[in-house]
Each structure stands twice: as structure tokens, then as C-alpha cells.
Design a protein around this motif. Structure first.
Motif, short mmCIF file in Angstrom:
data_model
loop_
_atom_site.label_atom_id
_atom_site.label_comp_id
_atom_site.label_asym_id
_atom_site.label_seq_id
_atom_site.Cartn_x
_atom_site.Cartn_y
_atom_site.Cartn_z
N GLY A 93 0.82 -1.22 0.00
CA GLY A 93 0.00 0.00 0.00
C GLY A 93 0.84 1.26 0.00
N TRP A 94 1.89 1.28 0.83
CA TRP A 94 2.78 2.46 0.85
C TRP A 94 3.50 2.61 -0.48
CZ3 TRP A 94 2.64 6.49 3.78
CH2 TRP A 94 2.13 6.40 5.06
N GLY A 95 3.93 1.52 -1.07
CA GLY A 95 4.59 1.59 -2.37
C GLY A 95 3.65 2.14 -3.44
N LEU A 96 2.41 1.68 -3.43
CA LEU A 96 1.43 2.17 -4.38
C LEU A 96 1.15 3.66 -4.16
CD1 LEU A 96 -0.48 1.34 -6.67
CD2 LEU A 96 -2.18 0.82 -4.93
N ALA A 97 1.08 4.10 -2.91
CA ALA A 97 0.84 5.51 -2.62
C ALA A 97 2.00 6.38 -3.12
CB ALA A 97 0.64 5.70 -1.11
N PHE A 98 3.24 5.97 -2.87
CA PHE A 98 4.39 6.75 -3.33
C PHE A 98 4.47 6.76 -4.86
CE2 PHE A 98 6.11 6.21 1.01
CZ PHE A 98 6.39 7.55 1.26
N TYR A 99 4.22 5.62 -5.48
CA TYR A 99 4.27 5.56 -6.94
C TYR A 99 3.18 6.44 -7.55
CZ TYR A 99 4.22 3.69 -11.68
OH TYR A 99 4.26 3.57 -13.04
N GLY A 100 1.97 6.40 -6.98
CA GLY A 100 0.88 7.24 -7.46
C GLY A 100 1.18 8.72 -7.29
N ALA A 101 1.75 9.09 -6.16
CA ALA A 101 2.12 10.49 -5.93
C ALA A 101 3.21 10.92 -6.90
CB ALA A 101 2.59 10.68 -4.49
N TYR A 102 4.18 10.08 -7.16
CA TYR A 102 5.25 10.40 -8.10
C TYR A 102 4.66 10.62 -9.50
CZ TYR A 102 9.06 9.53 -11.36
OH TYR A 102 9.94 9.63 -12.40
N LYS A 103 3.80 9.71 -9.93
CA LYS A 103 3.20 9.84 -11.26
C LYS A 103 2.31 11.09 -11.34
CE LYS A 103 4.28 6.62 -14.06
NZ LYS A 103 5.13 6.93 -15.19
N PHE A 104 1.60 11.40 -10.28
CA PHE A 104 0.71 12.57 -10.28
C PHE A 104 1.51 13.87 -10.36
CE2 PHE A 104 -1.62 15.89 -7.96
CZ PHE A 104 -2.76 15.95 -8.75
N PHE A 105 2.56 13.98 -9.58
CA PHE A 105 3.30 15.24 -9.53
C PHE A 105 4.30 15.41 -10.67
CE2 PHE A 105 2.02 14.99 -5.00
CZ PHE A 105 1.29 16.17 -4.97
N THR A 106 4.65 14.35 -11.37
CA THR A 106 5.58 14.49 -12.49
C THR A 106 4.88 14.29 -13.83
OG1 THR A 106 6.18 12.15 -12.37
CG2 THR A 106 7.53 13.71 -11.11
N LYS A 107 3.56 14.38 -13.86
CA LYS A 107 2.81 14.10 -15.07
C LYS A 107 3.08 15.13 -16.17
CE LYS A 107 -1.49 13.65 -14.27
NZ LYS A 107 -2.94 13.65 -14.15
N GLY A 108 3.11 16.41 -15.88
CA GLY A 108 3.22 17.44 -16.91
C GLY A 108 4.62 17.97 -17.10
N LYS A 109 5.63 17.31 -16.59
CA LYS A 109 6.99 17.84 -16.64
C LYS A 109 7.89 17.03 -17.57
CE LYS A 109 6.78 19.79 -12.05
NZ LYS A 109 7.37 19.90 -10.75
N LYS A 110 7.35 16.60 -18.69
CA LYS A 110 8.17 15.87 -19.65
C LYS A 110 8.92 16.86 -20.53
CE LYS A 110 5.20 11.85 -19.86
NZ LYS A 110 4.35 11.01 -20.69
N GLU A 111 10.17 16.64 -20.74
CA GLU A 111 10.96 17.49 -21.60
C GLU A 111 10.79 17.05 -23.04
OE1 GLU A 111 15.01 17.83 -20.47
OE2 GLU A 111 14.54 18.10 -18.36
N GLU A 112 10.60 18.02 -23.91
CA GLU A 112 10.44 17.70 -25.32
C GLU A 112 11.78 17.71 -26.00
OE1 GLU A 112 7.54 20.06 -27.29
OE2 GLU A 112 6.14 19.97 -25.60
N VAL A 113 12.03 16.71 -26.79
CA VAL A 113 13.26 16.62 -27.54
C VAL A 113 12.96 17.14 -28.95
CG1 VAL A 113 15.04 15.08 -28.41
CG2 VAL A 113 13.99 14.64 -26.17
N VAL A 114 13.69 18.17 -29.32
CA VAL A 114 13.48 18.75 -30.65
C VAL A 114 14.35 18.00 -31.64
CG1 VAL A 114 13.66 20.85 -32.02
CG2 VAL A 114 13.01 20.99 -29.61
N ALA A 115 13.70 17.43 -32.61
CA ALA A 115 14.43 16.70 -33.64
C ALA A 115 14.76 17.65 -34.79
CB ALA A 115 13.61 15.53 -34.14
#
Length: 97
Positions: free
Chosen positions: A71-93
Motif C-alpha cells: 500500500g505504501w509503495g502504491l501511494a508513493f508511486y501514485g504520488a510520483y506519477k501525479f506530480f511528475t505528469k506534466g513535466k516531460k521534456e520535449e526533444v526537438v528533432a
């Protein structure tokens, strides 16, 4: 002196064994394991976590630990995915010239 005490204790043990064997028809009544046997359990009986999922106080300890860590692992993984959802760096080709 210590050897004499050991010899005296050994002879007492052998005599008591022979007396018990003759009195009980060969049954050996000496207790050998002390507190190593399964004793009376105190408190309510522990059950498997899938049999009583809404009452973790009655779960077996090993299963409680596994479910809690999962349960704790799932909570940390869910929080990580939630807070890092919109911070993907775009690679310009770069295109060919």
C-alpha cells in the motif's frame, strides 16, 4: 568438585529414568523441549487478510506487513506519477537541410 556434582546429577537422572521406565511400562516422561512447543495463544485468533479484509487488526502479522508495504509503495508511486505528469521534456528533432 564440579566433576563430582556433574556425576551426581547424571546418576540421579539415570536412576530417575530407570524408575520411571519400570513404573510406567517404558514410557519416558522427562520433558525435553520446555517452551518450544505450541503454547496457548492469547487474544483473538489471527485470520488471513482475504478472509477479513476490513479488519486489519485480526490479520496475520506477515500478511499485514506485506499488504502495508504494498500500500505504501502504491501511494508513493501514485504520488510520483501525479506530480511528475506534466513535466516531460520535449526533444526537438532537427530535420535534414
Amino acid at each position: 568438585m564440579a566433576a563430582a556434582r556433574q556425576f551426581a546429577n547424571l546418576t540421579k537422572l539415570q536412576v530417575s529414568r530407570s524408575l520411571m521406565a519400570s513404573a510406567n511400562g517404558g514410557a519416558n516422561l522427562l520433558q525435553r523441549r520446555g517452551l518450544a512447543s505450541a503454547a496457548d495463544h492469547h487474544g483473538p485468533a489471527k485470520v488471513d487478510c482475504w478472509k477479513e479484509p476490513m479488519n486489519p487488526g485480526n490479520w496475520k502479522e506477515e500478511q499485514f506487513v506485506i499488504v502495508s508495504l504494498a500500500g505504501w509503495g502504491l501511494a508513493f508511486y501514485g504520488a510520483y506519477k501525479f506530480f511528475t505528469k506534466g513535466k516531460k521534456e520535449e526533444v526537438v528533432a532537427e530535420g535534414a537541410h
